[in-house]
Design an enzyme around this catalytic site. Structure first.
Site, mmCIF file in Angstrom:
data_model
loop_
_atom_site.group_PDB
_atom_site.id
_atom_site.type_symbol
_atom_site.label_atom_id
_atom_site.label_comp_id
_atom_site.label_asym_id
_atom_site.label_seq_id
_atom_site.Cartn_x
_atom_site.Cartn_y
_atom_site.Cartn_z
ATOM 1 N N ASP A 68 -98.542 178.836 0.800
ATOM 2 C CA ASP A 68 -97.902 177.665 0.204
ATOM 3 C C ASP A 68 -97.598 177.929 -1.264
ATOM 4 O OD1 ASP A 68 -100.595 177.588 -0.570
ATOM 5 O OD2 ASP A 68 -101.052 175.938 0.793
ATOM 6 N N ASP A 137 -109.983 167.294 3.164
ATOM 7 C CA ASP A 137 -109.393 166.370 4.143
ATOM 8 C C ASP A 137 -108.968 167.094 5.434
ATOM 9 O OD1 ASP A 137 -107.239 167.831 3.233
ATOM 10 O OD2 ASP A 137 -106.061 166.110 2.526
ATOM 11 N N HIS A 139 -107.024 169.781 5.574
ATOM 12 C CA HIS A 139 -105.711 170.442 5.560
ATOM 13 C C HIS A 139 -105.859 171.955 5.671
ATOM 14 C CE1 HIS A 139 -105.853 170.493 0.868
ATOM 15 N NE2 HIS A 139 -106.052 171.729 1.276
ATOM 16 N N GLU A 144 -101.135 168.435 5.239
ATOM 17 C CA GLU A 144 -102.043 167.316 4.978
ATOM 18 C C GLU A 144 -102.141 166.411 6.218
ATOM 19 O OE1 GLU A 144 -103.817 167.282 2.396
ATOM 20 O OE2 GLU A 144 -102.725 167.303 0.497
HETATM 21 P P1 PGA Z 1 -110.211 175.799 -2.235
HETATM 22 O O1 PGA Z 1 -108.981 175.190 -1.451
HETATM 23 O O2 PGA Z 1 -110.368 177.201 -1.726
HETATM 24 O O3 PGA Z 1 -109.816 175.777 -3.676
HETATM 25 O O4 PGA Z 1 -111.390 174.947 -1.907
HETATM 26 C C1 PGA Z 1 -108.966 175.285 -0.074
HETATM 27 C C2 PGA Z 1 -107.715 174.637 0.447
HETATM 28 O O5 PGA Z 1 -107.297 173.597 -0.092
HETATM 29 O O6 PGA Z 1 -107.152 175.161 1.422
#
Ligand code: PGA
Length: 245
Positions: A68, A137, A139, A144
């Site tokens: 992303d 959450d 995702h 999302e």
């Molecule tokens: P993080 O993010 O590794 O910074 O916890 C994980 C994600 O949002 O996929």
């Protein structure tokens, strides 16, 4: 149910995930990889960089795709996810720049850009391996929770919870981009192998939800991984602290 492996430490989680990539690389030197960003993969990318430096793995023929990217950060913006991979991985592993891909989030027509990015992935035969983090959450990528999901690369509005979680990487909450382009669920699920990594006590609740998950729920995006035959979830002991394994 998904295949879970729990390690005692973050370091062990990172090494295990890097070893999965290295193992795939032995069978296919021109490996096509989808790479995550954020806090979780820093250790894995450091281990892959070490392997490259010490001649244990050769990434010079691989192809790497950002999962992303924030809109509208330029590729060379220090906060962009492309810069993150450049900094933590590409420059150490000597992946040729022309083999690294990210959506052009500054394109005039972002919908057309999503179609273009998806097509580049298809043209490379889809991913051999995708490494994912997981949001609080649920995702994956920036898919999302929503009643419906796009199967291909698309634009997404980030949820408040995600913006808050990512504020730690920016000067203030207002600086966190509110939109991104992300791979779609289908793009991820077409990958031949998927490894999801998670560490720390802040991921314990979402990891328990994933561990207990038995059906697809669009409001819990990681549940789509149940559709895939080759997923490994690697968590450290803290992330796995709410279930027994
Ligand atoms: P993080 O993010 O590794 O910074 O916890 C994980 C994600 O949002 O996929």
């Amino acid at each position: 149910m998904l295949n879970f492996i729990i390690t005692e430490t973050y370091s062990a989680m990172s090494i295990l995930a890097a070893n999965r990539v290295a193992a795939a690389l032995i069978n296919k030197p021109d490996l096509v990889m989808a790479m995550p960003t954020g806090g979780t993969p820093v250790g894995m990318l450091a281990e892959m960089s070490r392997m490259a430096k010490e001649g244990e793995a050769d990434f010079t023929k691989t192809f790497s795709f950002n999962i992303d990217e924030y809109i509208p950060l330029a590729k060379d913006d220090p906060q962009s996810y492309y810069s993150f991979l450049q900094h933590h991985f590409y420059q150490h592993a000597h992946i040729p720049t022309e083999n690294t891909f990210v959506p052009d989030v500054q394109a005039a027509d972002l919908t057309a850009e999503c179609i273009r990015y998806e097509q580049i992935i298809v043209d490379h035969g889809d991913f051999d391996i995708t490494i994912l983090g997981i949001g609080h959450d649920g995702h994956i990528g920036f898919n999302e929770p929503h009643a419906t999901h796009s199967s291909v690369c698309h634009l997404i509005d980030l949820k408040t919870e995600t913006i808050e979680a990512n504020t730690r990487f920016f000067a203030s909450k207002d600086d966190v981009p509110k939109q991104a382009i992300t791979l779609g669920m289908g793009t991820i699920l077409r990958s031949k192998e998927i490894v999801l990594i998670a560490n720390g006590v802040s991921k314990a609740a979402v990891m328990k939800q994933l561990y207990d998950c038995t059906r697809i729920d669009p409001l819990f995006p990681a549940s789509f991984l149940l559709l895939h035959p080759n997923v490994t979830v690697i968590g450290d002991r803290e992330a796995a602290s709410l279930f027994n394994l």
